[in-house]
Design an enzyme around this catalytic site. Structure first.
Site, PDB file in Angstrom:
ATOM      1  N   TYR A 153       0.838  -1.200   0.000  1.00 15.01           N
ATOM      2  CA  TYR A 153       0.000   0.000   0.000  1.00 15.01           C
ATOM      3  C   TYR A 153       0.874   1.251   0.000  1.00 15.01           C
ATOM      4  CZ  TYR A 153      -3.610   3.268   1.701  1.00 15.01           C
ATOM      5  OH  TYR A 153      -4.470   4.317   1.862  1.00 15.01           O
ATOM      6  N   LYS A 157       1.222   4.306  -2.768  1.00 14.96           N
ATOM      7  CA  LYS A 157       0.888   5.684  -2.405  1.00 14.96           C
ATOM      8  C   LYS A 157       2.085   6.611  -2.560  1.00 14.96           C
ATOM      9  CE  LYS A 157      -3.399   4.790  -1.596  1.00 14.96           C
ATOM     10  NZ  LYS A 157      -4.443   5.292  -2.524  1.00 14.96           N
TER      11      LYS A 157
END
Length: 272
Positions: A153, A157
């Site tokens: 993740y 990002k």
């Protein structure tokens, strides 16, 4: 703020729930015309009905570049232009790095990174032809600071932050704006639905060092940042502090986050 968004045409991906729903609602209240785009067609339609005549829904999976392009170009053709694209759809898997499978990596790359790329590839040339427009990409606190137990993740990002700032530099001379939103811990359905590998959801939530913030407050902050053409829009005082600390002293920031990680239910001792 409302004057800046009156009669603007916006698409919000992941618009049927959480941050996307709050963004769509805030945009409609500010006078914009909004397409609520989501993989969940029924929920997107329900949100659009709730928001009234200024909103409509569209079933869109951001991993499908053809479908997303069709939605973006169709909206621009129908409305005469596209002023705002919120690349907001995202998923998360919370796991120790050693427990993050290749499938977990690929799913997050497909939605969180390729989904943003698909939106940009479809909307940016259109906005260049218009000579105007604003692309707003949703990243995360995990795109600005070390975030243990979110390796894939966080990677996606960080990539979204990097591509947003690079595109902003390229787009500026052409009259197109780009911003990236970096929320802290927000009370959204993702908190309850994100995949966890290892500990129970109750243990993870109990270990959170930060309080959950309202997606409606985030949406209001995002629209203020977009209206002011901010490059990076961080949200929550805690994130702003941690981000400043990381920029000032990456070594200290890494030490703090490493120490915090050892208090989480994801941590296992060496060799475990």
């Amino acid at each position: 703020m409302s004057r800046g968004f009156a009669d603007q045409v916006a698409i919000v991906t992941g618009g049927a729930s959480g941050i996307g729903r709050s963004l769509a609602s805030a945009l409609v209240r500010a006078g914009a015309r909004v397409v609520v785009a989501d993989t969940d067609g029924e929920r997107a339609e329900a949100v659009a009905r709730e928001l009234g005549e200024r909103a409509r829904s569209e079933i869109v999976n951001v991993t499908d570049s053809v479908a997303l392009r069709r939605a973006i170009e169709g909206t621009a053709a129908r409305e005469g232009r596209l002023d705002l694209l919120f690349n907001n759809a995202g998923i998360a898997v919370f796991a120790d790095a050693r427990d993050t499978s290749l499938d977990d990596w690929n799913r997050q790359i497909d939605v969180n990174l390729r989904g943003v790329v698909h939106g940009i590839v479809a909307a940016y040339p259109l906005m260049l032809r218009q000579g105007s427009g604003h692309i707003v990409n949703t990243a995360s606190a995990a795109g600005l600071i070390p975030s243990p137990a979110t390796i894939a993740y966080a990677a996606t990002k960080h990539a979204v932050v990097g591509l947003s700032l690079t595109l902003r530099a390229e787009a500026r001379p052409h009259g197109v704006r780009v911003s990236v939103v970096c929320p802290g811990v927000i009370e959204t359905p993702m908190v309850q639905t994100a995949k966890l590998v290892g500990p129970t959801r109750e243990r993870v939530l109990a270990a959170l060092p930060l309080r959950l913030h309202s997606p409606d407050r985030l949406a209001a902050a995002v629209l203020r940042g977009v209206a002011r053409n901010r490059a990076i829009i961080p949200f929550t005082p805690e994130l702003r502090f941690l981000w400043a600390l990381h920029r000032l002293s990456p070594r200290l920031s890494l030490a703090i986050m490493g120490r915090w990680y050892r208090t989480t239910p994801f941590y296992r001792g060496r060799g475990d």
